[in-house]
Design a protein around this motif. Structure first.
Motif, PDB file in Angstrom:
ATOM      1  N   ALA A   1       0.845  -1.200   0.000  1.00 31.10           N
ATOM      2  CA  ALA A   1       0.000   0.000   0.000  1.00 31.10           C
ATOM      3  C   ALA A   1       0.874   1.241   0.000  1.00 31.10           C
ATOM      4  N   HIS A   2       0.320   2.319  -0.516  1.00 27.81           N
ATOM      5  CA  HIS A   2       1.034   3.595  -0.606  1.00 27.81           C
ATOM      6  C   HIS A   2       0.202   4.729  -0.048  1.00 27.81           C
ATOM      7  N   ILE A   3       0.870   5.701   0.552  1.00 32.50           N
ATOM      8  CA  ILE A   3       0.287   7.034   0.707  1.00 32.50           C
ATOM      9  C   ILE A   3       1.252   7.990   0.027  1.00 32.50           C
ATOM     10  N   LYS A   4       0.777   8.651  -1.004  1.00 32.16           N
ATOM     11  CA  LYS A   4       1.602   9.577  -1.779  1.00 32.16           C
ATOM     12  C   LYS A   4       0.712  10.703  -2.233  1.00 32.16           C
ATOM     13  N   HIS A   5       1.175  11.935  -2.105  1.00 29.36           N
ATOM     14  CA  HIS A   5       0.386  13.097  -2.539  1.00 29.36           C
ATOM     15  C   HIS A   5      -1.053  13.002  -2.014  1.00 29.36           C
ATOM     16  N   ARG A   6      -1.181  12.563  -0.785  1.00 27.04           N
ATOM     17  CA  ARG A   6      -2.489  12.440  -0.117  1.00 27.04           C
ATOM     18  C   ARG A   6      -3.467  11.536  -0.868  1.00 27.04           C
ATOM     19  N   ARG A   7      -2.923  10.489  -1.444  1.00 30.75           N
ATOM     20  CA  ARG A   7      -3.760   9.440  -2.028  1.00 30.75           C
ATOM     21  C   ARG A   7      -3.351   8.125  -1.376  1.00 30.75           C
ATOM     22  N   LEU A   8      -4.334   7.389  -0.898  1.00 30.16           N
ATOM     23  CA  LEU A   8      -4.082   6.081  -0.299  1.00 30.16           C
ATOM     24  C   LEU A   8      -4.462   5.007  -1.310  1.00 30.16           C
ATOM     25  N   THR A   9      -3.519   4.151  -1.659  1.00 29.38           N
ATOM     26  CA  THR A   9      -3.801   3.067  -2.599  1.00 29.38           C
ATOM     27  C   THR A   9      -3.330   1.743  -2.007  1.00 29.38           C
ATOM     28  N   ALA A  10      -3.965   0.662  -2.429  1.00 24.80           N
ATOM     29  CA  ALA A  10      -3.527  -0.669  -2.016  1.00 24.80           C
ATOM     30  C   ALA A  10      -3.457  -1.562  -3.250  1.00 24.80           C
ATOM     31  N   ASN A  11      -2.329  -2.188  -3.445  1.00 25.84           N
ATOM     32  CA  ASN A  11      -2.113  -3.067  -4.602  1.00 25.84           C
ATOM     33  C   ASN A  11      -2.564  -2.405  -5.899  1.00 25.84           C
TER      34      ASN A  11
ATOM     35  N   CYS B   1      17.399   8.375   1.709  1.00 21.78           N
ATOM     36  CA  CYS B   1      16.244   8.115   0.859  1.00 21.78           C
ATOM     37  C   CYS B   1      15.919   6.617   0.922  1.00 21.78           C
ATOM     38  N   PHE B   2      14.822   6.244   0.295  1.00 20.76           N
ATOM     39  CA  PHE B   2      14.385   4.851   0.330  1.00 20.76           C
ATOM     40  C   PHE B   2      15.513   3.941  -0.160  1.00 20.76           C
ATOM     41  N   ASP B   3      15.881   2.970   0.638  1.00 22.11           N
ATOM     42  CA  ASP B   3      17.045   2.126   0.336  1.00 22.11           C
ATOM     43  C   ASP B   3      16.579   0.665   0.224  1.00 22.11           C
ATOM     44  N   ALA B   4      16.180   0.294  -0.993  1.00 22.29           N
ATOM     45  CA  ALA B   4      15.637  -1.060  -1.208  1.00 22.29           C
ATOM     46  C   ALA B   4      16.686  -2.124  -0.874  1.00 22.29           C
TER      47      ALA B   4
ATOM     48  N   CYS C   1       7.149  -4.502   5.983  1.00 21.63           N
ATOM     49  CA  CYS C   1       8.351  -3.730   5.695  1.00 21.63           C
ATOM     50  C   CYS C   1       7.968  -2.451   4.970  1.00 21.63           C
ATOM     51  N   GLY C   2       8.807  -1.432   5.073  1.00 20.44           N
ATOM     52  CA  GLY C   2       8.491  -0.240   4.296  1.00 20.44           C
ATOM     53  C   GLY C   2       9.117   1.044   4.784  1.00 20.44           C
ATOM     54  N   TRP C   3       8.510   2.131   4.317  1.00 23.34           N
ATOM     55  CA  TRP C   3       9.047   3.487   4.478  1.00 23.34           C
ATOM     56  C   TRP C   3       7.913   4.367   4.962  1.00 23.34           C
ATOM     57  N   VAL C   4       8.111   5.021   6.102  1.00 23.94           N
ATOM     58  CA  VAL C   4       7.076   5.902   6.636  1.00 23.94           C
ATOM     59  C   VAL C   4       7.734   7.222   7.009  1.00 23.94           C
ATOM     60  N   GLU C   5       7.375   8.279   6.297  1.00 28.78           N
ATOM     61  CA  GLU C   5       8.069   9.552   6.444  1.00 28.78           C
ATOM     62  C   GLU C   5       7.094  10.688   6.737  1.00 28.78           C
ATOM     63  N   ALA C   6       7.388  11.438   7.794  1.00 35.57           N
ATOM     64  CA  ALA C   6       6.601  12.638   8.109  1.00 35.57           C
ATOM     65  C   ALA C   6       7.572  13.748   8.464  1.00 35.57           C
ATOM     66  N   ASP C   7       7.506  14.848   7.728  1.00 31.96           N
ATOM     67  CA  ASP C   7       8.391  15.985   8.003  1.00 31.96           C
ATOM     68  C   ASP C   7       7.693  17.234   7.515  1.00 31.96           C
ATOM     69  N   GLY C   8       7.007  17.910   8.421  1.00 31.85           N
ATOM     70  CA  GLY C   8       6.222  19.072   8.021  1.00 31.85           C
ATOM     71  C   GLY C   8       5.109  18.638   7.087  1.00 31.85           C
ATOM     72  N   ASP C   9       5.060  19.257   5.915  1.00 33.47           N
ATOM     73  CA  ASP C   9       3.992  18.929   4.971  1.00 33.47           C
ATOM     74  C   ASP C   9       4.307  17.680   4.149  1.00 33.47           C
TER      75      ASP C   9
ATOM     76  N   ILE D   1      11.046  -4.554  -5.182  1.00 33.11           N
ATOM     77  CA  ILE D   1      10.804  -3.569  -4.114  1.00 33.11           C
ATOM     78  C   ILE D   1      10.860  -2.156  -4.703  1.00 33.11           C
ATOM     79  N   THR D   2      11.882  -1.899  -5.505  1.00 32.66           N
ATOM     80  CA  THR D   2      12.061  -0.574  -6.095  1.00 32.66           C
ATOM     81  C   THR D   2      10.891  -0.227  -7.011  1.00 32.66           C
ATOM     82  N   GLU D   3      10.486  -1.189  -7.817  1.00 25.92           N
ATOM     83  CA  GLU D   3       9.379  -0.944  -8.744  1.00 25.92           C
ATOM     84  C   GLU D   3       8.085  -0.614  -7.991  1.00 25.92           C
ATOM     85  N   LEU D   4       7.809  -1.380  -6.955  1.00 27.10           N
ATOM     86  CA  LEU D   4       6.594  -1.115  -6.176  1.00 27.10           C
ATOM     87  C   LEU D   4       6.676   0.236  -5.466  1.00 27.10           C
ATOM     88  N   TYR D   5       7.843   0.530  -4.925  1.00 27.70           N
ATOM     89  CA  TYR D   5       7.991   1.814  -4.227  1.00 27.70           C
ATOM     90  C   TYR D   5       7.710   2.979  -5.175  1.00 27.70           C
TER      91      TYR D   5
END
Lengths: 207, 383
Positions: A8-18, A144-147, A167-175, A201-205
């Motif tokens: 699953a991803h959260i990017k640009h305030r969009r939540l997606t799964a698979n 940065c993300f290190d697959a 496993c994954g990457w969770v980042e919060a820094d201001g906006d 991993i890289t492709e999915l990220y």
């Protein structure tokens, strides 16, 4: 053979799964609004969520989305599931809040409810509590993300007691707010899943 | 096999592992009541004295270009590189840095001439990489109070995997208003030297330290301690983010995974986490009893160093390696009367003892726990 069985991803305030959209908050609202709306959109009922900092909320939303479409939690013993997460800013988002609460001696109000979130691995703890996962833990901090790093460490864990991993990457820094969670399983009957390797991993990220 | 190699400890008790061990053997403690630069109120902490800091730091190239933690880390890593002769530019060598807060004092505005981006851990690690010219970007582990021990376990795993031959594990955290105010808001700070596992314990002392341990697959580098890292594991309580499991679930699981297929007959002692908070020490005692380790003597080193956060696991491993090398047990400072319900045997005085293994544990916020087993590879006793 280890496979990535859900993500699953959260990017640009969009939540997606698979690859499928679950909630789109990209065109309106603030980050806090997105975090509340995406929680509702998933039909989550977990009051503790509202006490969490941004980093933990991002991790919880993404984990819920990834795990919902997976049988991992019922197919593996919960003490054999590892949680390995990483980011670049550690807990900087909440560090600034705690620092602001002690900078002015006339308004000096450090709070334990804030301070506890000044460690990045608290998001691992929150996921562990909600899903009762008790296996291996590690939180890495990299620019940065290190697959490659995540893959190396997953391989090392699967060599031992670990049978599945969050496993994954969770980042919060201001906006800036981003999350990517993928689930890895040691043995899966279905061949529809991506084998675990750095390219996958890289492709999915980057999706 | 993965071995422990050269080590360094920088703390209020000295700038090498040997100095630290001798200070502890002589009955010294690094914890005292003092007024820190950012507060008029005295705190009971373990702080590296300014005079000694200035003297040591003058040895570091471009001293004013580094923060306090960077300068101490450079001294500590530099000492291990010098002792071992390891080349940081070697592609088979990795630096793992363990810390909870890194350069957190940058947020306090302490360094007007240092770029504030170094408050970010990757930039902090890059600074150390550039100083020593490490071939690889350092791996940073930030997993609360188990960071240091977890970093040692991760080092072992990477070496076993064949990714590296040598991993330099450095752990460090400084005293800051940030952490002191935070632990104070939890009412977790003791106003007097802390008393792990004691009936009258009232909480933690914070301390600052940097410790470094070389982990290697090269037998010829194992000479300092002739000790193997046999096994290690981490586990989560899945119970509460700021309080330990009442029944010690995570620590028990970490211990069971560490000791699986291992005899504990030759284990001389357990170097426990022992922060001296009421709940933590109680939890540990229960986990040790449930793991069947009640008969093994145990200490906490927090009475000497305070809680050094990201440094603790590395520091306490290095100090325990010194103790095993000397075939001695180290007194658990601050302990007088048992104040936990689990059946444990706290070490009440320094004493000689013949043994060939020890267990190190750690527990922290976020419900995390870790354990590791260290065992001598030779029978020779160099007392």
């Amino acid at each position: 053979m280890k496979h990535i069985t859900s993500y699953a991803h959260i990017k640009h305030r969009r939540l997606t799964a698979n690859g499928s959209l679950i909630f789109d908050g990209s065109s309106s609202g603030s980050l806090p609004e997105f975090l509340t709306d995406a929680y509702r959109a998933q039909g989550m009922s977990y009051p503790k969520y509202h006490k969490m900092d941004t980093l933990c909320k991002l991790g919880m939303l993404c984990m819920e989305a990834a795990v919902k479409e997976s049988g991992m939690l019922t197919e593996y013993p919960l003490d054999k599931i590892a949680i390995v997460l990483a980011n670049a800013a550690s807990s900087m988002d909440t560090d600034r809040v705690h620092q602001a609460s002690i900078s002015d001696k006339a308004a000096y109000f450090p709070s334990p409810a804030v301070f506890v979130y000044t460690l990045p691995n608290i998001v691992i703890g929150e996921i562990a509590i909600k899903y009762k996962i008790t296996g291996e833990n590690a939180f890495f901090v990299s620019e940065c993300f290190d697959a490659g790093l995540l893959l190396n460490y997953l391989e090392a864990l699967f060599h031992g007691e670990t049978q599945a991993a969050v496993c994954g990457w969770v980042e919060a820094d201001g906006d800036a707010a981003e999350a990517f969670i993928f689930l890895v399983e040691k043995s899966n009957k279905s061949s529809n899943f991506k084998p675990l390797n750095q390219e996958a991993i890289t492709e999915l990220y980057n999706q | 096999m993965v071995f422990t190699s050269y080590s360094n400890i920088i703390s209020p008790l000295g700038f090498t592992s040997q100095e630290n061990y001798q200070a502890i053997r002589a009955g010294k403690t690094g914890v005292q009541n003092m007024v820190l630069p950012f507060s008029k109120e005295p705190f009971c902490v373990a702080s590296i004295g300014e005079a000694e800091f200035e003297k040591q730091i003058s040895k570091v190239r471009g001293a004013s270009a580094h923060t306090r933690l960077e300068a101490l880390s450079i001294l500590s890593i530099g000492d291990v590189l010098a002792q071992s002769g390891i080349d940081p530019a070697d592609r088979r060598t990795l630096l793992i840095y363990s810390t909870t807060k890194g350069n957190i004092d940058i947020l306090e505005g302490r360094y007007p001439s240092i770029p504030s981006e170094r408050a970010y851990l990757p930039a902090f690690a890059k600074h150390l990489q550039d100083y020593f010219k490490f071939a690889h970007t350092p791996v940073v582990v930030s997993n609360a109070c188990i960071s240091g021990l977890l970093a040692v376990i991760i080092a072992k795993r990477f070496i076993e995997q064949g990714t590296y031959d040598n991993v330099i594990v450095c752990g460090g955290d400084i005293l800051s208003e940030f952490t002191i105010s935070g632990f104070k808001s939890f009412n977790a700070m003791s106003a007097e030297p802390s008393r792990p596992f004691d009936a009258n314990r009232t909480g933690i002392n914070l301390g600052e330290a940097v410790a470094t341990l070389l982990v290697t697959n090269k037998k010829e580098l194992s000479a300092p301690y002739h000790t193997e890292i046999v096994s290690g594991a981490s586990a989560n309580d899945a119970n509460h983010i700021s309080g330990p499991s009442r029944t010690g679930e995570g620590l028990l699981q970490a211990l069971q995974n560490t000791l699986k297929d291992q005899s504990t007959e030759d284990v001389g002692f357990i170097s426990a986490h022992g922060t001296a908070t009421p709940f933590n020490d109680e939890m540990e005692s229960i986990a040790f009893e449930r793991a069947g380790l009640s008969g093994i003597p145990l200490n906490s080193l927090k009475g000497y160093y305070g809680h050094t956060l990201g440094a603790a696991g590395v520091l306490e491993t290095a100090l325990s390696l010194e103790a095993m090398k000397h075939q001695e047990l180290v007194r658990s400072e601050g302990y007088a009367a048992k104040g936990v319900s689990g059946n444990i045997r706290v070490i009440e005085s320094h004493q000689p003892k013949s043994y060939s293994a020890f267990i190190k544990t750690a527990s922290g916020f976020g419900g995390c726990n870790a354990a590791a087993l260290f065992r001598r590879t030779i029978n020779h006793i160099d007392r």
